[in-house]
Design a protein around this motif. Structure first.
Motif, PDB file in Angstrom:
ATOM      1  N   ALA A 205     -21.796 -18.869  78.050  1.00 55.98           N
ATOM      2  CA  ALA A 205     -22.834 -18.117  77.344  1.00 55.98           C
ATOM      3  C   ALA A 205     -23.465 -18.956  76.234  1.00 55.98           C
ATOM      4  N   TYR A 330     -22.532 -13.952  67.546  1.00 52.24           N
ATOM      5  CA  TYR A 330     -21.913 -13.772  68.862  1.00 52.24           C
ATOM      6  C   TYR A 330     -20.411 -13.963  68.696  1.00 52.24           C
ATOM      7  N   ASN A 353     -18.560 -10.609  72.744  1.00 50.44           N
ATOM      8  CA  ASN A 353     -18.219 -11.279  74.003  1.00 50.44           C
ATOM      9  C   ASN A 353     -19.389 -11.452  74.955  1.00 50.44           C
ATOM     10  N   HIS A 354     -20.604 -11.552  74.425  1.00 48.00           N
ATOM     11  CA  HIS A 354     -21.738 -11.882  75.275  1.00 48.00           C
ATOM     12  C   HIS A 354     -22.934 -12.271  74.402  1.00 48.00           C
TER      13      HIS A 354
END
Length: 480
Positions: A205, A330, A353-354
């Motif tokens: 990510a 994040y 978590n994203h």
């Protein structure tokens, strides 16, 4: 639209604000419908211009165009003509209209260069949908997109309500307005990777966000704090992921200055021994060895990924200077750790978590309003509250009415004033708090330590005493 003088443009905008045509719901629907149709007709030339200006991949160009059309579509579909008409006549039906909002009048837009199509159309369309006139600053540039944008806006929107200025706006001559400055992108974005995180997912990510749009997004992570126990694995994962993303070219037009500045900052930090730089030619990982390095505290553009290690969650938080606000955070960790980080890191937006990749398209979110998702702006940002109230009574209103009217009646004044003063000083009922209501991260540690202390020091003597007592009575019983 641009052929008329600047003064004439302001006069026409002011007249349109006064006549109020932009507040009509049918007018707003028609404007958005025309805008979407114009974008659709010029899809090929728009995408070609974006590609020329940014040297971006076909996927990035397509993503920006799709997201631009999406914001116009969502705004068009959000307009509720029947509901708006019903609300308009609430007062006529002797009902409160407490949620009433009215357009501010004029929205002045100073656009950014990052994902320029979306950045301009998203705010312009939202301002129009909210019932405002628009004055867009579009100074002369070498960008291929700008002349096409002028055509799209001129052909599709009311030329009396939407103007394009070729120079900076003189705010002293404007009517009531809201100013949207997309060029102010000094706020940084942070990512934290704890040892409890899915390391490979976090790396994927973060690298994707940093590399997308050549690292020009204000929401790409500017600093990554990684727990030292998983730092080596995280860097290895980042390197592998970056090696699979090829074909990245530097922006030749809009980001050359910022990219050059970033390279100079990195070069200076390397010479001072503050960082260790490694990776691919078009993507560098910056392993920060000195916590006092300038890179820790400043926003950095381009395809650089600054990484610094931490020993714990508390250490990760302490790395940040006091009173620093991030545009986004994040947080990659298990839920309790995400809660802790979100509580102590001041982020305008926090994601667990994203990284929502649509956030990478467009300017930094305005801090003066509640964050808007999935798109950057909403119509509330371009309106003011104007409630209309019919209801005459509320809790305490009768007492106030008696007090304020009693001053004209000397016989009742003393009695009423004493009555409402007694009401004012009545004791409030203290809330009932269940035991353990404030058990949090640190309290759990204290209770755990207390439990271990009891088990190791207090419980054994009691257990031994109980066993001895039972054995003693057992022997007496058997003798009988």
């Amino acid at each position: 639209m641009t052929s008329r003088s600047y003064e004439d443009q302001l006069k026409e905008l002011t007249a349109t604000v006064i006549d109020g045509r932009t507040k009509n719901v049918r007018y707003q629907q028609t404007q958005l419908l025309n805008l979407h149709a114009a974008l659709s007709r010029k899809e090929d030339v728009i995408c070609s211009a974006i590609s020329t200006d940014t040297s971006g991949s076909n996927c990035e160009v397509a993503a920006e165009f799709f997201w631009t059309a999406d914001v116009v579509r969502r705004l068009f579909e959000s307009i509720d003509f029947e509901g708006d008409l019903e609300n308009e006549y609430l007062v006529a039906r002797n009902k409160d209209d407490l949620n009433r909002r009215c357009a501010i009048g004029l929205a002045v837009i100073r656009p950014t260069t990052h994902t320029r199509l979306y950045s301009i159309i998203s705010v312009l369309a939202t301002a129009v949908a909210a019932g405002n006139c628009v004055l867009l600053e579009l100074e002369p540039t070498i960008l291929a997109l700008d002349p096409i944008l002028r055509e799209v806006i001129t052909e599709s929107l009311d030329q009396d309500a939407v103007k394009i200025s070729s120079k900076k706006v003189d705010f002293s001559k404007l009517p009531t307005h809201i100013f949207v400055d997309q060029t102010n992108s000094l706020l940084r974005t942070i990512a934290v990777v704890d040892r409890t995180a899915n390391i490979d997912a976090a790396a994927n990510a973060i690298v994707t966000a940093r590399q997308s749009f050549q690292g020009s997004s204000p929401f790409a992570p500017d600093l990554v704090i990684v727990n030292e126990f998983v730092k080596s694995r995280f860097i290895d994962s980042c390197t592998q992921i970056a090696s699979h993303i090829s074909g990245i070219k530097p922006r030749e037009n809009v980001s050359s200055n910022s990219s050059a500045d970033a390279k100079q900052v990195v070069r200076n930090a390397e010479l001072k021994g503050e960082i260790l730089s490694f990776g691919l030619p078009d993507f560098k990982i910056l392993d920060i060895r000195d916590r006092s390095s300038k890179i820790v505290k400043e926003k950095i553009g381009g395809t650089f990924l600054p990484i610094i290690s931490s020993t714990s969650l508390i250490d990760a938080v302490s790395l940040i200077e006091p009173n620093v606000t991030f545009s986004a955070g994040y947080l990659f960790a298990d839920p309790p750790s995400v809660k802790f980080l979100g509580q102590y890191l001041d982020c305008n937006l926090a994601f667990a978590n994203h990284i929502p990749f649509h956030l990478l398209i467009g300017p930094v979110a305005p801090l003066s309003s509640e964050p808007s998702l999935p798109h950057r702006y909403n119509t509330r940002m371009f309106t003011d509250a104007r409630p209309q109230v019919v209801t005459q009574s509320f809790d305490g209103s009768s007492e106030l009415s008696q007090a304020l009217s009693a001053k004209f009646k000397s016989a009742d004044a003393e009695k009423i004033s004493l009555y409402i003063r007694n009401l004012a000083v009545q004791h409030l009922k203290a809330p009932k708090r269940p035991l353990g209501h404030a058990i949090g991260f640190f309290e759990q540690g204290i209770l755990t330590g207390l439990g271990i202390f009891l088990i190791t020091t207090v419980v054994p003597p009691f257990a031994y005493g109980g066993w001895t007592f039972a054995k003693y009575w057992y022997e007496i019983y058997n003798r009988k």
